[in-house]
Design an enzyme around this catalytic site. Structure first.
Site, PDB file in Angstrom:
ATOM      1  N   GLU A 149      -1.823  -8.125   7.305  1.00  0.00           N
ATOM      2  CA  GLU A 149      -2.180  -7.795   8.682  1.00  0.00           C
ATOM      3  C   GLU A 149      -2.941  -8.910   9.399  1.00  0.00           C
ATOM      4  OE1 GLU A 149      -2.233  -2.911   8.504  1.00  0.00           O
ATOM      5  OE2 GLU A 149      -4.129  -3.967   8.720  1.00  0.00           O
ATOM      6  N   GLU A 151      -8.367   4.956  14.801  1.00  0.00           N
ATOM      7  CA  GLU A 151      -7.868   3.610  15.060  1.00  0.00           C
ATOM      8  C   GLU A 151      -7.306   3.590  16.477  1.00  0.00           C
ATOM      9  OE1 GLU A 151      -5.174   2.101  12.116  1.00  0.00           O
ATOM     10  OE2 GLU A 151      -6.373   2.865  10.433  1.00  0.00           O
ATOM     11  N   ASN A 157      -5.796   7.286   3.565  1.00  0.00           N
ATOM     12  CA  ASN A 157      -5.549   6.633   4.860  1.00  0.00           C
ATOM     13  C   ASN A 157      -4.101   6.858   5.240  1.00  0.00           C
ATOM     14  OD1 ASN A 157      -6.522   4.523   6.997  1.00  0.00           O
ATOM     15  ND2 ASN A 157      -4.508   3.801   6.334  1.00  0.00           N
ATOM     16  N   GLU A 158      -3.888   7.556   6.356  1.00  0.00           N
ATOM     17  CA  GLU A 158      -2.555   7.751   6.924  1.00  0.00           C
ATOM     18  C   GLU A 158      -1.572   8.313   5.898  1.00  0.00           C
ATOM     19  OE1 GLU A 158      -2.682   4.507  10.550  1.00  0.00           O
ATOM     20  OE2 GLU A 158      -1.642   3.933   8.706  1.00  0.00           O
ATOM     21  N   ARG A 168       0.853  -1.182   0.000  1.00  0.00           N
ATOM     22  CA  ARG A 168       0.000   0.000   0.000  1.00  0.00           C
ATOM     23  C   ARG A 168       0.894   1.240   0.000  1.00  0.00           C
ATOM     24  NH1 ARG A 168      -2.513   0.726   6.164  1.00  0.00           N
ATOM     25  NH2 ARG A 168      -0.515   0.971   7.244  1.00  0.00           N
ATOM     26  N   TRP A 217       2.510  -6.937  11.484  1.00  0.00           N
ATOM     27  CA  TRP A 217       2.359  -7.538  10.170  1.00  0.00           C
ATOM     28  C   TRP A 217       3.052  -8.904  10.188  1.00  0.00           C
ATOM     29  CZ3 TRP A 217       3.734  -3.042   6.268  1.00  0.00           C
ATOM     30  CH2 TRP A 217       2.783  -2.019   6.397  1.00  0.00           C
TER      31      TRP A 217
END
Length: 677
Positions: A363, A313, A150-151, A112, A321
């Site tokens: 994950e 979160e 996201n992030e 990602r 991971w």
């Protein structure tokens, strides 16, 4: 305008991935969420290929059903734009969208955040998917808000694709207008780096030795931040246009990104991802380590962005991971403790990550509140207990954190110090020392972000400001600090302060530059601590002696300066190390060294800050936080120890969770929390 979350009560949420699970599981999942007291469900942020399986072909069926089913149980949906994980068809057809290392090696599909912010194709395709989603869900009664991407800047915060080099060149043109100005700002005359044509200008590239121009590197980080903000703005503008009734935010807090500007310019409030048991925190082997309690500093920084914020979160299980073991499982009570840690620092919405641990992908060990088998467990029961308690504490939403002292932060100094080993490591050590000292002495502290818009009124909110190793201090900032101290404030500086301009070039001034008048010193000489020599010391007020680690500045005094500490055990023994200067109604402090826990603790006593000793006797292991609203103080006491801690109350309080009066002595169980009014 302060951007903050506006919740009427404290609320809980969950991160959920309907695309990962058989559809016949959704109803039971949502039912159990509702029974747990969950209000919000976040979804969609990694599902681009679900929404657009082929370029230009869109499908909303799966998420339409997932959102509708959530709505049947009264759950509110936060939809994520799915741009953190571009589809395979996209990166295959448009390889220019991929990020590239500084060595020139492209990232590849398979994880990602492997894209870059400046690819014209990626920006175009991102605009299309965000517009399609906003058009589709803009009036959906169960979709209340949007998370952009996201992030941002997670996984990597540096970008060297051809598109980034081209965009940086245009960024530099806009900032400097002429090559003469750029060459001056980058000190390009050194080592014959002068640019004679704009097509010679790139982001930093590998050099021999691998030590690029530091002023160029500082601008590069500013550019990385502006690129991320520009990409977020691309999405925010679309969401504002097509979904004006739904709020907009993003999540995380990562490097090379001015999150204050991002929020002020684009978002309705800021959201953070909180993982207090992260590996590099729990592996802290420093003196009196804070470990998961150290996460309170991160939450303080988040609070400086949005005084009331959301946690998108919240750690709820062991994490990692397949390639990384990051976090052990929370012990009994810790999940509840971390939830209240977030609330105590200003969070009014807390979403746990995740509903159920993934059975596929990278994950599979980043655990949610439910395990793979979906059977009852301790974590679910703990969330249920928290949910029931928050129903009794809902009125705390909207209250503000109370602090009389702030630790000052600034992106220019943060980014400059990344590269500058003469100052960067010292900032990290001093911040750690001050935060520990304030935590263990039960003095609430804010993070305060300094930028070009900061005013005297902003600073006057605090009795004391700590800004230990700000190498970059402009004339205007120094004048602002002068005004703050003159009207009654107290301000603390440390070594390596004030000697650089905003390009990162040292002034041709005696150290500490424009601060010299305020602090009443010039630096006579300086040295780093030699690893083969005994550590110098500082004798504080001729009484207690503490170590003077890492770096030492011998101070030459001006008029009206009080010496609080002198060096020992060095060739500069007896010379001034720590001084105080009364300036107007206030005072400044300058330490020619790096702060440690002992020295910071001694200085706290100088400032007459409220440590609430008239209300409590608290052990070090208990954190004190106070939120205030409409004449009421909400007091949070959090026990980070795995053994009971005894608290003494010097007046009667009400335990807001049980409704019972609390007085005299009270024992906090391991990882326990009590909320008082």
């Amino acid at each position: 305008m302060v951007k903050k979350l506006n919740e009427e009560k404290l609320t809980l949420g969950i991160c959920y991935y309907p695309e990962h699970w058989p559809e016949d599981m959704w109803e039971d999942d949502y039912r159990r969420m509702k029974e747990l007291g969950i209000t919000y469900v976040r979804m969609g942020e990694f599902a681009w290929s679900i929404f657009e399986p082929e370029e230009g072909k869109f499908s909303f069926d799966l998420f339409d059903r997932a959102v509708a089913k959530a709505g049947e149980f009264g759950l509110k949906v936060i939809m994520g734009t799915p741009t953190a994980t571009p589809p395979t068809w996209l990166t295959k057809k448009y390889p220019d969208s991929l990020n590239v290392t500084q060595d020139g090696i492209p990232y590849q599909h398979g994880a990602r955040r492997h894209y870059n912010y400046n690819s014209e194709n990626y920006r175009r395709l991102s605009s299309i998917i965000v517009k399609k989603m906003a058009e589709h869900y803009h009036d959906h009664p169960d979709v209340v808000g949007w998370q952009i991407d996201n992030e941002l800047n997670c996984e990597t915060d540096v970008f060297y694709s051809e598109a980034d080099h081209d965009a940086f060149r245009e960024w530099a043109k806009k900032k400097y207008h002429t090559l003469e100005n750029l060459n001056a700002a980058w000190g390009a005359v050194f080592w014959n780096q002068t640019y004679t044509s704009w097509d010679q200008v790139y982001l930093t590239r590998k050099t021999v030795p691998n030590s690029p121009n530091p002023h160029h590197a500082l601008d590069e980080k500013r550019f990385f931040s502006d690129s991320a903000i520009s990409y977020a703005k691309l999405q925010a503008d679309i969401l504002r246009e097509y979904a004006p009734k739904q709020w907009v935010t993003t999540n995380g807090m990562f490097g090379h990104l001015d999150n204050h500007k991002l929020t002020d310019d684009l978002l309705d409030f800021y959201a953070y991802d909180s993982y207090p048991n992260f590996g590099r925190i729990i592996e802290d082997h420093s003196v009196k380590p804070l470990r998961d309690r150290k996460w309170s500093w991160n939450l303080s920084v988040v609070r400086s962005i949005s005084p009331n914020f959301a946690i998108f979160e919240q750690q709820s299980g062991p994490g990692g991971w397949v390639t990384r073991i990051e976090q052990p499982s929370p012990k009994p009570g810790q999940l509840r403790l971390w939830t209240y840690q977030s609330i105590a620092h200003g969070a009014d919405m807390i979403m746990y990550f995740r509903w159920r641990t993934a059975t596929k992908g990278t994950e599979i060990y980043w655990h949610g509140i439910n395990d793979y088998h979906n059977q009852p467990n301790r974590r679910v029961k703990e969330v249920e207990a928290v949910s029931q308690e928050l129903h009794k504490l809902g009125q705390i939403a909207g209250s503000s954190y109370q602090a009389e002292i702030a630790y000052v932060t600034n992106y220019d100094n943060e980014w400059d110090a990344e590269f500058d080993k003469w100052v960067g490591p010292y900032e990290a050590k001093s911040k750690d020392a001050w935060f520990k000292a304030l935590q263990y002495n039960h003095v609430p502290v804010d993070a305060f972000h300094l930028n070009a818009e900061t005013s005297l009124e902003d600073l006057k909110s605090y009795k004391v400001l700590v800004y230990p190793h700000a190498a970059i201090i402009t004339k205007e900032q120094a004048e602002l600090f002068n005004s703050y101290v003159k009207q009654g404030g107290k301000m603390i500086f440390g070594c390596r302060s004030g000697y650089k301009d905003e390009t990162g070039q040292p002034y041709m001034k005696a150290f500490p530059g424009y601060l010299a008048d305020l602090v009443g010193v010039n630096v006579e000489e300086f040295t780093r601590e030699a690893p083969f020599e005994e550590t110098p010391g500082v004798k504080f007020k001729n009484l207690q002696e503490v170590e003077a680690n890492d770096f030492n500045e011998v101070l030459q005094l001006k008029e009206d300066v009080e010496v609080l500490g002198t060096f020992t055990n060095a060739h500069f023994e007896g010379k001034p190390a720590l001084v105080k200067r009364n300036y107007g109604q206030g005072s400044s402090y300058y330490f020619g060294g790096v702060f440690n826990l002992d020295l910071a603790s001694l200085l706290i006593d100088e400032f007459e800050l409220n440590d609430y000793q008239d209300l409590f006797d608290l052990p070090e292991q208990v954190e004190l936080s106070i939120r205030h609203k409409e004449g009421t103080d909400y007091v949070f006491l959090l026990n980070y120890s795995e053994v009971p801690q005894e608290v003494t109350f010097k007046k009667e309080f009400t335990d807001l969770i049980t409704g019972r009066p609390v007085t005299n002595k009270h024992t906090l169980k391991p990882f326990d929390v009590i909320v008082l009014a």
